[in-house]
Design a protein around this motif. Structure first.
Motif, PDB file in Angstrom:
ATOM      1  N   VAL A 634       0.840  -1.201   0.000  1.00  0.00           N
ATOM      2  CA  VAL A 634       0.000   0.000   0.000  1.00  0.00           C
ATOM      3  C   VAL A 634       0.872   1.248   0.000  1.00  0.00           C
ATOM      4  O   VAL A 634       0.637   2.196  -0.766  1.00  0.00           O
ATOM      5  CB  VAL A 634      -0.948  -0.018   1.218  1.00  0.00           C
ATOM      6  CG1 VAL A 634      -1.738   1.283   1.305  1.00  0.00           C
ATOM      7  CG2 VAL A 634      -1.890  -1.207   1.142  1.00  0.00           C
ATOM      8  N   ARG A 635       1.911   1.259   0.837  1.00  0.00           N
ATOM      9  CA  ARG A 635       2.811   2.418   0.873  1.00  0.00           C
ATOM     10  C   ARG A 635       3.615   2.527  -0.413  1.00  0.00           C
ATOM     11  O   ARG A 635       3.881   3.633  -0.905  1.00  0.00           O
ATOM     12  CB  ARG A 635       3.749   2.296   2.079  1.00  0.00           C
ATOM     13  CG  ARG A 635       3.031   2.412   3.415  1.00  0.00           C
ATOM     14  CD  ARG A 635       4.002   2.309   4.581  1.00  0.00           C
ATOM     15  NE  ARG A 635       3.348   2.579   5.858  1.00  0.00           N
ATOM     16  CZ  ARG A 635       2.663   1.693   6.547  1.00  0.00           C
ATOM     17  NH1 ARG A 635       2.547   0.455   6.094  1.00  0.00           N
ATOM     18  NH2 ARG A 635       2.086   2.026   7.698  1.00  0.00           N
ATOM     19  N   ALA A 636       4.015   1.384  -0.980  1.00  0.00           N
ATOM     20  CA  ALA A 636       4.750   1.429  -2.243  1.00  0.00           C
ATOM     21  C   ALA A 636       3.877   1.985  -3.358  1.00  0.00           C
ATOM     22  O   ALA A 636       4.341   2.802  -4.182  1.00  0.00           O
ATOM     23  CB  ALA A 636       5.252   0.026  -2.605  1.00  0.00           C
ATOM     24  N   MET A 637       2.616   1.582  -3.403  1.00  0.00           N
ATOM     25  CA  MET A 637       1.697   2.117  -4.415  1.00  0.00           C
ATOM     26  C   MET A 637       1.440   3.602  -4.184  1.00  0.00           C
ATOM     27  O   MET A 637       1.290   4.373  -5.147  1.00  0.00           O
ATOM     28  CB  MET A 637       0.392   1.325  -4.380  1.00  0.00           C
ATOM     29  CG  MET A 637       0.532  -0.115  -4.862  1.00  0.00           C
ATOM     30  SD  MET A 637      -0.935  -1.112  -4.492  1.00  0.00           S
ATOM     31  CE  MET A 637      -2.174  -0.256  -5.434  1.00  0.00           C
ATOM     32  N   LEU A 638       1.415   4.021  -2.905  1.00  0.00           N
ATOM     33  CA  LEU A 638       1.206   5.441  -2.614  1.00  0.00           C
ATOM     34  C   LEU A 638       2.390   6.274  -3.108  1.00  0.00           C
ATOM     35  O   LEU A 638       2.207   7.378  -3.650  1.00  0.00           O
ATOM     36  CB  LEU A 638       1.003   5.630  -1.111  1.00  0.00           C
ATOM     37  CG  LEU A 638       0.766   7.065  -0.638  1.00  0.00           C
ATOM     38  CD1 LEU A 638      -0.471   7.664  -1.304  1.00  0.00           C
ATOM     39  CD2 LEU A 638       0.637   7.112   0.883  1.00  0.00           C
ATOM     40  N   VAL A 639       3.596   5.745  -2.961  1.00  0.00           N
ATOM     41  CA  VAL A 639       4.771   6.456  -3.478  1.00  0.00           C
ATOM     42  C   VAL A 639       4.675   6.602  -4.997  1.00  0.00           C
ATOM     43  O   VAL A 639       4.969   7.663  -5.559  1.00  0.00           O
ATOM     44  CB  VAL A 639       6.055   5.700  -3.086  1.00  0.00           C
ATOM     45  CG1 VAL A 639       7.274   6.307  -3.778  1.00  0.00           C
ATOM     46  CG2 VAL A 639       6.251   5.738  -1.574  1.00  0.00           C
ATOM     47  N   THR A 645       1.693  13.193  -8.751  1.00  0.00           N
ATOM     48  CA  THR A 645       0.911  14.332  -8.261  1.00  0.00           C
ATOM     49  C   THR A 645       1.698  15.254  -7.336  1.00  0.00           C
ATOM     50  O   THR A 645       1.573  16.478  -7.418  1.00  0.00           O
ATOM     51  CB  THR A 645      -0.339  13.818  -7.518  1.00  0.00           C
ATOM     52  OG1 THR A 645       0.078  12.997  -6.410  1.00  0.00           O
ATOM     53  CG2 THR A 645      -1.225  12.998  -8.455  1.00  0.00           C
ATOM     54  N   ASP A 646       2.512  14.697  -6.453  1.00  0.00           N
ATOM     55  CA  ASP A 646       3.264  15.495  -5.479  1.00  0.00           C
ATOM     56  C   ASP A 646       4.617  14.814  -5.238  1.00  0.00           C
ATOM     57  O   ASP A 646       4.755  13.999  -4.309  1.00  0.00           O
ATOM     58  CB  ASP A 646       2.478  15.614  -4.176  1.00  0.00           C
ATOM     59  CG  ASP A 646       3.074  16.659  -3.238  1.00  0.00           C
ATOM     60  OD1 ASP A 646       4.200  17.131  -3.518  1.00  0.00           O
ATOM     61  OD2 ASP A 646       2.418  16.989  -2.224  1.00  0.00           O
ATOM     62  N   PRO A 647       5.630  15.084  -6.061  1.00  0.00           N
ATOM     63  CA  PRO A 647       6.925  14.399  -5.925  1.00  0.00           C
ATOM     64  C   PRO A 647       7.578  14.605  -4.555  1.00  0.00           C
ATOM     65  O   PRO A 647       8.221  13.687  -4.036  1.00  0.00           O
ATOM     66  CB  PRO A 647       7.776  15.022  -7.043  1.00  0.00           C
ATOM     67  CG  PRO A 647       6.778  15.523  -8.039  1.00  0.00           C
ATOM     68  CD  PRO A 647       5.601  15.969  -7.241  1.00  0.00           C
ATOM     69  N   ALA A 648       7.421  15.780  -3.954  1.00  0.00           N
ATOM     70  CA  ALA A 648       8.043  16.034  -2.648  1.00  0.00           C
ATOM     71  C   ALA A 648       7.453  15.116  -1.577  1.00  0.00           C
ATOM     72  O   ALA A 648       8.176  14.525  -0.765  1.00  0.00           O
ATOM     73  CB  ALA A 648       7.858  17.502  -2.267  1.00  0.00           C
ATOM     74  N   ALA A 654       8.576   7.666   0.793  1.00  0.00           N
ATOM     75  CA  ALA A 654       9.608   6.678   0.467  1.00  0.00           C
ATOM     76  C   ALA A 654      10.628   6.555   1.591  1.00  0.00           C
ATOM     77  O   ALA A 654      11.097   5.451   1.909  1.00  0.00           O
ATOM     78  CB  ALA A 654      10.290   7.055  -0.845  1.00  0.00           C
ATOM     79  N   GLN A 655      10.998   7.696   2.212  1.00  0.00           N
ATOM     80  CA  GLN A 655      11.931   7.644   3.336  1.00  0.00           C
ATOM     81  C   GLN A 655      11.314   6.944   4.544  1.00  0.00           C
ATOM     82  O   GLN A 655      11.996   6.219   5.287  1.00  0.00           O
ATOM     83  CB  GLN A 655      12.340   9.078   3.724  1.00  0.00           C
ATOM     84  CG  GLN A 655      13.255   9.741   2.710  1.00  0.00           C
ATOM     85  CD  GLN A 655      14.611   9.051   2.614  1.00  0.00           C
ATOM     86  OE1 GLN A 655      15.111   8.490   3.587  1.00  0.00           O
ATOM     87  NE2 GLN A 655      15.199   9.091   1.421  1.00  0.00           N
ATOM     88  N   SER A 656      10.017   7.128   4.728  1.00  0.00           N
ATOM     89  CA  SER A 656       9.358   6.467   5.859  1.00  0.00           C
ATOM     90  C   SER A 656       9.252   4.958   5.663  1.00  0.00           C
ATOM     91  O   SER A 656       9.065   4.209   6.627  1.00  0.00           O
ATOM     92  CB  SER A 656       7.964   7.052   6.068  1.00  0.00           C
ATOM     93  OG  SER A 656       7.126   6.775   4.954  1.00  0.00           O
TER      94      SER A 656
END
Length: 826
Positions: A634-639, A645-648, A654-656
């Motif tokens: 889920v977090r990988a897909m969110l990245v 949409t929001d690279p920052a 990704a760091q988390s």
């Protein structure tokens, strides 16, 4: 009491035939009939051990204990010792009866009897059977036998229900089974590093965990992937528990001897070493089936790493079996299963003939080739490794499920080879075996299961049921499902061989019509899932053949026409949604995924369709709802979605992710792992893995800085083919090449290039030691021809020898060595 003690003593000595003979001799006198009736359980057990299963069942059914209450408890108001012993006796008879039904192939009746045993006799007591209730050990053994009964005759799809969910059997509702899965099948119960933790996580009955995991893997067609993972963890715990046999010898016992006994220590040390070797061998044999099913779990989970792990396991098991004497006879069934699963892995990577040699056989009727009476062992010079004979892997004592699988796999591979005769014969044996569950007590089928067939490679036609392997399914509905599978394979054989006698489409239509008839006439729900599962396979196969391009609309229509138990499955809905998406029908796709309730699948679909903002909102809602329990994907897909949409914010997420990546490295476990070894084969993925590891220093797929990526082998060959075509076209345009005329071979092609007459380099000494191997031209050839020219030698023109003749020289016949002065040799 005296007769009971006598009969039980004979059983302890393994003299079961004497128990039966005593019963037969005593039954003639009416005075002793009552005593024999009291010892029915001893006689029944002796018949069971003698494999007289029909006689054993008849004895149990005709005994004074009625079969209806053989598995029930005694009178609730009778609490004396006689009621306790009577309950134990009835329960013992029920165990023998259930195992007899299992051996007779009547697994449904055995399952009902096991259910009565476990539901009516309670359990959970650590005490001995003082109150007529099962203790924990007996209950676990009964559960293990019930699971083995389910495994022995499973048919794919039999667990499906109309709502797409899997049928939950009474076994899976048992509290002991649930506790076992919760304790050893979950991720948070891995064995720790401390000895105390290891003792806590050791299974007291690893046979129960092994059978439960095997049942979950075998019925994986109706289960989720998470349950396959649970089965794998159960097997991992079972393997560790099985290997604890090695720790049964305590070092303290060896140190009890004093120093005064050192002179007698040598024989003791040798005896201890022999005992340890026996225990190591026993532990390895116990762990062998568990490791084989661990490899099966890896295959079902998929992925290249899991596939390579399964391949290593199977090759290791086969290698150990070939080195250890006597293992093939004791664990032939295991080796046959390993060989069959290895054939599944190597299909498409080896020739069909090589894969066929790995499929086990169940009798001499399983193959068209000659099978010797020694179980298929190939004699030297006849069908060896370099010959053309089929390697035989016998499958003795197999369950009905294993027999059906082996016969179907063999017929399928013979069809792929285009062997019409062999495939037809294998299908005939498969269809006949579906109607046979047991050959009878006096049958010779098991004694001559690999008997000789006629001279040459002719196949004996089955004359009686004794010639057919036993593989009858649980119900008539499952028989119809397997017959439809055989019809499908026959239709493929007709289509491949382009036969004019039958029509492939007509065979498929007839098989589907037979399945519909079986579904409509079935009086119970047992077997309906298997019928729907098989019908779905045939419908999809017919749709693919009808539309060679496999267009999305045709496949969608075929899937929508599937039976309800298969159409309601989550996998079918996700596949249908994906096809809707490829047809630009996003509304239907999202509706299907929403009805399914799988938000992760819906988010993945939106990512594929480029709906990144909607995907971000859905994934964030999943994380808010599940928190730290949300899957890593889920977090990988969110990245991935935030990167559009929001690279920052994508970088922050990704760091988390680094905080959620577990790093577990156990040095002792890595050191104890076996080093994988593979044979070098062209195009084998194992060589690619080794080269990748060597080139990247252990990081698969990573390139070093400044290192060029190696081109694909297929791409290199395609490039060479294009360059060759361009070069030949240029030569043809210049008039130097005519494709209609074959070029003349070089007569000096057998001579090294450096020594050929047209080579400018290395001309000095080029004629030394040069001789044509199969003919040719040049100075070497002329010299060889001159040696054999008798006419030239007679005419005195032979230039072979230019020195004086030695014909008149006498040869020293003494045989001694001539010596000069001083005794020295010349």
């Amino acid at each position: 009491i005296v007769i009971t003690i006598y009969l039980r003593a004979l059983i302890q000595l393994g003299q079961y035939s004497k128990v039966v003979d005593y019963s037969n001799n005593s039954s003639s006198s009416s005075s002793s009939s009552s005593s024999i009736d009291k010892n029915t359980q001893e006689v029944a057990y002796a018949l069971y051990r003698l494999r007289k299963y029909d006689a054993c069942r008849k004895l149990i059914m005709s005994s004074s204990d009625n079969n209806d209450d053989v598995a029930t408890d005694g009178d609730e108001n009778d609490n004396n010792s006689s009621s306790s012993s009577g309950s134990s006796s009835r329960r013992l008879m029920a165990h023998i009866h259930a195992q007899t039904l299992y051996r007779l192939g009547e697994t449904n009746l055995a399952d009902e009897l096991y259910a009565k045993l476990l539901l009516n006799n309670g359990g959970g007591s650590d005490k001995d059977d003082e109150e007529g209730v099962m203790d924990d050990d007996e209950r676990e053994d009964t559960l293990s036998n019930a699971l083995a009964n389910r495994i022995a005759n499973y048919t794919p799809g039999s667990m499906l229900q109309n709502d797409g969910t899997s049928k939950v059997s009474w076994l899976e509702q048992d509290e002991s089974i649930r506790q076992l899965i919760q304790s050893y099948g979950e991720d948070n119960n891995s064995c720790g590093d401390d000895n105390d933790d290891e003792e806590i996580n050791m299974l007291q009955n690893y046979d129960l965990a092994y059978n439960l995991a095997t049942y979950m893997l075998l019925s994986s067609d109706g289960r989720s992937q998470s349950q396959v993972v649970q089965a794998k963890r159960l097997l991992e715990h079972a393997e560790k528990s099985a290997l604890t046999i090695l720790d049964s010898t305590s070092p303290e016992e060896e140190e009890e001897d004093g120093e005064g006994e050192e002179e007698e220590g040598a024989p003791t040390v040798d005896a201890d070493n022999d005992e340890k070797q026996k225990m190591v061998l026993l532990a390895e044999r116990e762990a062998g089936p568990i490791r084989a099913n661990l490899a099966l779990a890896n295959i079902l989970l998929g992925g290249e790493e899991n596939e390579m792990a399964a391949l290593r396991t199977y090759l290791t098991l086969l290698t150990k079996a070939s080195k250890e004497a006597g293992v093939a006879a004791e664990q032939g069934n295991l080796l046959a299963t390993v060989s069959n699963n290895l054939a599944l892995l190597r299909d498409g990577k080896e020739s069909v003939f090589d894969v066929l040699k790995r499929i086990p056989i169940t009798s001499s009727l399983s193959v068209s080739e000659d099978v010797t009476s020694n179980g298929g062992k190939k004699k030297k010079g006849k069908g060896g490794s370099g010959g053309g004979g089929v390697s035989i892997v016998p499958l003795v004592g197999a369950t009905p499920q294993q027999v059906r699988t082996a016969l179907f796999n063999r017929a399928l591979l013979l069809a792929k080879m285009g062997n019409t005769t062999g495939c037809t014969e294998a299908l005939e044996v498969l269809r006949a075996s579906l109607l046979v569950s047991y050959h009878g007590d006096n049958s010779t089928a098991n004694k001559n299961i690999f008997g000789k067939k006629g001279k040459g490679k002719k196949k004996i036609t089955p004359a009686t049921e004794d010639d057919v392997p036993t593989a009858r399914p649980c119900s008539d509905a499952e028989i119809a499902a397997w017959k439809a599978q055989a019809d499908w394979l026959e239709s493929e054989l007709v289509r491949i061989s382009e036969s004019t006698d039958k029509n492939s489409a007509d065979i498929i239509d007839s098989a589907i019509a037979n399945l519909d008839k079986a579904i409509n006439t079935s009086g119970s729900t047992d077997g309906l899932g298997a019928l729907s599962y098989t019908k779905s396979q045939l419908l999809l196969h017919r749709a693919v053949l009808a539309d060679a391009d496999s267009a999305a609309p045709a496949i969608i229509d075929a899937i929508e026409s599937l039976p309800l138990p298969v159409l309601s499955c989550p996998g079918t809905k996700v596949t249908l949604a994906s096809l809707y998406g490829s047809s630009n029908d996003d509304a239907k796709a999202e509706q299907l995924l929403s009805d399914l309730g799988d938000d992760i699948a819906l988010a993945e679909f939106r990512l594929e369709r480029g709906q990144y903002q909607q995907a971000v909102e859905l994934l964030e809602s999943i994380l808010d709802e599940q928190g730290s329990d949300a899957p890593m994907e889920v977090r990988a897909m969110l990245v991935k979605a935030l990167s559009y949409t929001d690279p920052a914010q994508a970088e922050e997420v990704a760091q988390s992710l680094l905080n959620y990546i577990p790093v577990e490295l156990d040095g002792e476990e890595l050191e104890s792992m076996e080093i994988p070894r593979f044979a070098k084969r062209t195009g084998d993925s194992s060589s690619k893995v080794r080269k990748t590891i060597a080139a990247t220093g252990g990081g698969k797929g990573r390139m070093r800085v400044g290192e060029r990526k190696k081109k694909n082998r297929d791409a290199v060959l395609r490039k060479r083919a294009k360059q060759r075509e361009a070069y030949l076209s240029k030569l043809e345009a210049d008039g130097r090449y005519d494709p209609k005329q074959s070029p003349q071979p070089d007569p000096e092609r057998w001579i090294p290039k450096s020594q050929r007459s047209y080579n400018r380099r290395g001309r000095r000494g080029r004629n030394k030691g040069v001789g044509a191997q199969g003919g040719g031209a040049g100075a070497g050839m002329e010299k060889d021809a001159a040696k054999l020219d008798i006419a030239a030698r007679a005419a005195g023109n032979n230039t072979f020898s230019s020195g004086p003749s030695t014909a008149n020289v006498k040869v020293n016949s003494s045989g001694g060595v001539r010596k000069g002065k001083g005794g020295r040799r010349r």
